[in-house]
Write a protein that holds these residues in place. Structure first.
Motif, mmCIF file in Angstrom:
data_model
loop_
_atom_site.group_PDB
_atom_site.id
_atom_site.type_symbol
_atom_site.label_atom_id
_atom_site.label_comp_id
_atom_site.label_asym_id
_atom_site.label_seq_id
_atom_site.Cartn_x
_atom_site.Cartn_y
_atom_site.Cartn_z
ATOM 1 N N UNK A 37 0.817 -1.219 0.000
ATOM 2 C CA UNK A 37 0.000 0.000 0.000
ATOM 3 C C UNK A 37 0.848 1.266 0.000
ATOM 4 N N UNK A 38 1.995 1.221 0.659
ATOM 5 C CA UNK A 38 2.872 2.392 0.738
ATOM 6 C C UNK A 38 4.290 2.012 0.323
ATOM 7 N N UNK A 39 5.026 3.012 -0.150
ATOM 8 C CA UNK A 39 6.370 2.812 -0.687
ATOM 9 C C UNK A 39 7.394 3.477 0.226
ATOM 10 N N UNK A 40 8.210 2.674 0.882
ATOM 11 C CA UNK A 40 9.220 3.198 1.798
ATOM 12 C C UNK A 40 10.473 3.659 1.060
ATOM 13 N N UNK A 41 10.655 3.251 -0.187
ATOM 14 C CA UNK A 41 11.914 3.504 -0.888
ATOM 15 C C UNK A 41 12.288 4.991 -0.894
ATOM 16 N N UNK A 42 11.316 5.850 -1.069
ATOM 17 C CA UNK A 42 11.602 7.274 -1.150
ATOM 18 C C UNK A 42 12.026 7.904 0.159
#
Length: 234
Positions: A15-20
């Motif tokens: 659901x969410x992208x931690x990469x950034x």
């Protein structure tokens, strides 16, 4: 007839992208010595420790919170790379950045649509403090490792059995969606249908039962949830 009554979801990289947010974790730690290459090196070292320790804890039939595992990981990384920084403060920074993770573009439309037709929950191998709170805008039930003292794919498999018990449905009436092997294997061991969300186009190379479904994004899940779609595919 649609076989599913409950849609269960992983959080990070589903659901969410931690990469950034990863570089932001290391900027206050490295300060003037920060570089993207250095941050990537240390982030990988921290993740390697996290996964190794989590696996050892799981195999031993024990449990530690994400906070405890990450604190140990920072201690090891700081020692190995001769960094002087408080490991407790580092964990606070990491948790704060995880809470600020951005949603994927398909997340809100997906949650809005499925929450109108299904019972929806989030099942995450994390501490509650680590999670963004956008899910509170929807009728979503949260299950975390911290709350149940268990991981998705440990010997007890309590995370998924708790989901089954909470909703009072048959395991086959639940579809769990996640990006990791633990999502797929843990769900399968509980009799829950699994959907591997593979946003990066990776190959499935894990031992054990493969996912019942594989999708590249959340929008592709609509076809799985349509009445009459029963055939598993990968």
């Amino acid at each position: 007839m649609n076989p599913y009554k409950v849609v269960s979801l992983d959080m990070f990289q589903t659901l969410v992208n931690i990469e950034g947010r990863r570089n932001r974790i290391w900027k206050p730690i490295l300060q003037q010595d920060f570089s993207e290459a250095r941050a990537l090196e240390l982030a990988q070292a921290l993740l390697n420790h996290y996964f190794a320790q989590a696996a050892a804890i799981r195999d031993a039939g024990s449990f530690c919170t994400s906070q405890e595992i990450y604190r140990s990981g920072f201690e090891k990384v700081f020692h190995e790379h001769r960094l002087s920084f408080d490991c407790h403060e580092a964990v606070d920074i990491l948790f704060a950045e995880h809470r600020l993770s951005g949603l994927y573009a398909d997340t809100r439309p997906f949650l809005q649509k499925i929450s109108e037709a299904y019972q929806v929950c989030i099942v995450s191998d994390t501490d509650t403090l680590m999670l963004p709170d956008f899910y509170k805008e929807y009728p979503i039930r949260l299950f975390t490792s911290e709350d149940y003292g268990s991981y998705k794919n440990d010997g007890l498999n309590r995370m998924f059995t708790e989901v089954i018990a909470y909703y009072g449905v048959q395991p086959g009436e639940i579809l769990h969606i996640g990006d990791s092997a633990s999502d797929v294997l843990g769900a399968a061991r509980a009799g829950i249908r699994s959907c591997w969300i593979n946003r990066t186009g990776s190959a499935w190379n894990h031992a054990g039962q493969p996912p019942d479904y594989t999708v590249g994004n959340l929008e592709e899940i609509y076809a799985i949830l349509e009445p009459g779609v029963h055939t598993a595919h990968t």
